[in-house]
Design an enzyme around this catalytic site. Structure first.
Site, PDB file in Angstrom:
ATOM      1  N   SER A 145       0.859  -1.179   0.000  1.00  0.00           N
ATOM      2  CA  SER A 145       0.000   0.000   0.000  1.00  0.00           C
ATOM      3  C   SER A 145       0.890   1.221   0.000  1.00  0.00           C
ATOM      4  CB  SER A 145      -0.899   0.014   1.233  1.00  0.00           C
ATOM      5  OG  SER A 145      -1.530   1.283   1.398  1.00  0.00           O
ATOM      6  N   TYR A 159      -1.805  -0.280  10.172  1.00  0.00           N
ATOM      7  CA  TYR A 159      -1.929  -0.753   8.789  1.00  0.00           C
ATOM      8  C   TYR A 159      -0.704  -0.348   7.982  1.00  0.00           C
ATOM      9  CZ  TYR A 159      -3.748  -1.543   4.106  1.00  0.00           C
ATOM     10  OH  TYR A 159      -3.914  -1.982   2.815  1.00  0.00           O
TER      11      TYR A 159
END
Length: 253
Positions: A145, A159
């Site tokens: 990501s 995350y």
């Protein structure tokens, strides 16, 4: 007409929906046999397999819960039993737990810890199980990501941390596996039109403001990311190794 991945066998973890399903489809379009894994929805996984078979591809779905590290070896064994080889591993499966600040007294530690278990330890377990069985000249691709490199809003520390951890791990195993001509790379998309993104969209402070930060003001398409995976998996990318490729329209430059 020869396709770029004819004769190759690919594993796509978390391939029953969203980006994983699109990656599986594009790999099959290039001639690969594809094994997808899923944690819960057999019906969705079976629908993806049926779609791949309708294209003429060999395909199977394997139930493998990435939060259980012991599931990695049986998953790899099942792929070998069906196809006899492994050429490509796409580490796509993951979860997104976001929205709470690290100093929140109500922080859901158990849920955030599960995110590390799935996104990092589960991915590592699958990679360790696959690496000794992978054919020389193979490809390992991590779906990361952009948050692993650039964090434009709060509430995503864990995350982002899981995705950054994968970058370091990928670079390490690129060094380990380089003598076998196995390349290891990370693709870092930004916002995508997936169920997972929709689940956390309401937690973003201002979605329009975030889009305004993109030089190309839109989100990535699943097809664009899947095409990038196919390129890295293919013969033209054999000397791209240990790299992190951002696909976020220029956000973070």
């Amino acid at each position: 007409m020869t396709k770029s991945l004819d004769g190759k066998v690919a594993i796509v973890t978390g391939g029953s929906r969203g980006l994983g399903a699109m990656i599986a489809e594009h790999l099959a379009d290039q001639g690969a046999a594809v094994a997808i894994t899923y944690a819960a929805s057999a019906q969705k996984a079976d629908a993806v397999v049926a779609k791949l078979k309708a294209k003429g591809a060999r395909a199977i779905a394997i139930k493998s819960d990435q939060s259980d590290l012991s599931s990695a070896k049986p998953m790899i064994d099942a792929v070998l039993a069906e196809f006899g080889q492994i050429d490509i591993l796409v580490n796509n499966a993951g979860i997104a737990i976001q929205g709470q600040l690290v100093d929140d007294p109500e922080l859901d530690g158990d849920n955030y810890n599960r995110q590390w278990q799935v996104n990092v330890l589960g991915t590592i377990a699958n990679t360790r199980a696959a690496a000794p069985k992978m054919k020389d000249g193979g490809r390992i691709i991590f779906i990361g990501s952009l948050l692993g490199s650039y964090v434009p809003f709060p509430g995503v520390a864990d995350y982002a941390g899981t995705k950054t951890a994968l970058v370091g791990y990928a670079r390490g195993i690129a060094r380990d596996l380089g003598p076998r001509n196995i390349t290891v790379n990370v693709i870092q998309p930004g916002i995508m039109p997936t169920d997972m993104a929709a689940d956390v969209a309401g937690e973003l402070p201002n979605r329009d403001a975030i889009l305004d930060m993109h030089p190309i003001r839109r989100i990535a398409t699943l097809e664009e990311v899947a095409d990038a995976v196919c390129f890295i998996a293919g013969p033209s990318a054999g000397y791209i190794n240990g790299e992190t490729i951002n696909m976020a329209g220029g956000l973070g430059i």
